[in-house]
Design an enzyme around this catalytic site. Structure first.
Site, mmCIF file in Angstrom:
data_model
loop_
_atom_site.group_PDB
_atom_site.id
_atom_site.type_symbol
_atom_site.label_atom_id
_atom_site.label_comp_id
_atom_site.label_asym_id
_atom_site.label_seq_id
_atom_site.Cartn_x
_atom_site.Cartn_y
_atom_site.Cartn_z
ATOM 1 N N ASP A 80 0.865 -1.181 -0.101
ATOM 2 C CA ASP A 80 0.237 -0.098 0.136
ATOM 3 C C ASP A 80 0.873 1.389 0.070
ATOM 4 O O ASP A 80 2.235 1.154 0.167
ATOM 5 C CB ASP A 80 -1.054 0.108 1.210
ATOM 6 C CG ASP A 80 -0.354 0.051 2.614
ATOM 7 O OD1 ASP A 80 0.793 0.506 2.560
ATOM 8 O OD2 ASP A 80 -1.201 0.430 3.653
ATOM 9 N N ILE A 81 0.144 2.131 -0.300
ATOM 10 C CA ILE A 81 0.865 3.711 -0.497
ATOM 11 C C ILE A 81 1.106 4.241 1.112
ATOM 12 O O ILE A 81 0.261 4.460 1.802
ATOM 13 C CB ILE A 81 0.116 4.627 -1.407
ATOM 14 C CG1 ILE A 81 0.144 4.004 -2.731
ATOM 15 C CG2 ILE A 81 0.801 5.874 -1.443
ATOM 16 C CD1 ILE A 81 -0.813 4.702 -3.717
ATOM 17 N N ASP A 124 -6.186 1.765 -1.625
ATOM 18 C CA ASP A 124 -4.651 1.830 -2.223
ATOM 19 C C ASP A 124 -3.828 0.715 -1.890
ATOM 20 O O ASP A 124 -2.682 0.618 -2.360
ATOM 21 C CB ASP A 124 -3.910 3.147 -1.371
ATOM 22 C CG ASP A 124 -3.773 2.731 0.020
ATOM 23 O OD1 ASP A 124 -4.459 2.382 0.618
ATOM 24 O OD2 ASP A 124 -2.516 3.077 0.499
#
Length: 245
Positions: A80-81, A124
């Site tokens: 994930d970001i 995300d």
């Protein structure tokens, strides 16, 4: 003269009937081709959503529930970001959707290249696995290549607001079960401690780094293990008991 006229009339009638039948056959053939094209398109969409054996079961089982699949050797990845909530607050909804679509489309192509099965995206987060639905003796190596590709392709990527995008990645190897849940918008999902372990490794990870479990490390080939050496390796591993099955 009357007989000749009758024969001529019958001949013309037969020709017209034959022509009509030809038109009917052509129309029937056209409809068959269109139906086959629609079926092909539908199956193509289904194959992008579900494994082939799941589609076959849904088509031929008359609605019977699909038994879950058990896989003893898989490698699972969560990515994930970093700072996604703060980053997304500075973008319009359309900019955010376009950005995630751009990134995940790149990841999808890398998944095909590395024999990776994409499970799903959640906001995300990108969730995928190797070693299933088809067995893969090199599932750990292939997943680490996938993780490295993910970091490489996003290394210089920025948001429309100019912020650098960094991913945090967690990888774990072990066993899992998989199955389809529900009737509407079905997904072939994974369940079990290995999924939780990979997710926890991602959460405990570092920006632009790949956090792997000792279970994954033990399955890597010597060339892939060499990536963990050096002053600032992109790959590091964890021995915490809480993330081991």
């Amino acid at each position: 003269y009357g007989e000749v006229l009758l024969i001529g009339t019958v001949g013309i009638a037969l020709m017209l009937v034959g022509h009509h039948l030809d038109l009917m056959l052509i129309e029937h053939f056209r409809k068959v081709v269109l139906v086959e094209h629609e079926i092909s398109m539908t199956l193509g969409i289904c194959r992008n959503l579900l494994p082939a054996h799941v589609i076959d079961h849904m088509v031929w089982s008359n609605g019977k529930a699909l038994p879950c699949d058990r896989f003893e050797e898989v490698t699972i990845l969560f990515a994930d970001i970093v700072g996604f909530t703060s980053m997304s607050s500075k973008l319009t909804p359309q900019q955010l959707v376009d950005l995630l679509n751009q990134i995940f489309s790149i990841f999808d192509r890398k998944a095909v290249k590395n024999k990776v099965y994409k499970v799903e995206t959640i906001g995300d987060c990108y969730f995928c696995a190797t070693g299933m639905p088809e067995k893969d003796l090199h599932h750990a190596d292939n997943m680490l290549r996938m993780a490295l590709d993910m970091l490489e392709t996003t290394e210089h990527l920025k948001t429309p607001a100019g912020e650098k995008i960094q991913f945090r990645i967690g990888v774990h190897s072990g066993g899992t079960v998989a199955g389809v849940m529900g009737d509407k918008m079905p997904r072939y999902h994974l369940f079990g401690p290995s999924v939780q372990a990979a997710n926890e490794l991602e959460q405990r990870g570092k920006p632009s780094k790949i956090h792997i479990s000792d279970s994954t490390r033990q399955r890597l080939s010597p060339p892939m293990l060499a990536l963990m050496q050096g002053d600032d390796p992109k790959v590091f591993y964890s021995k915490q008991a809480s993330i081991i099955e």
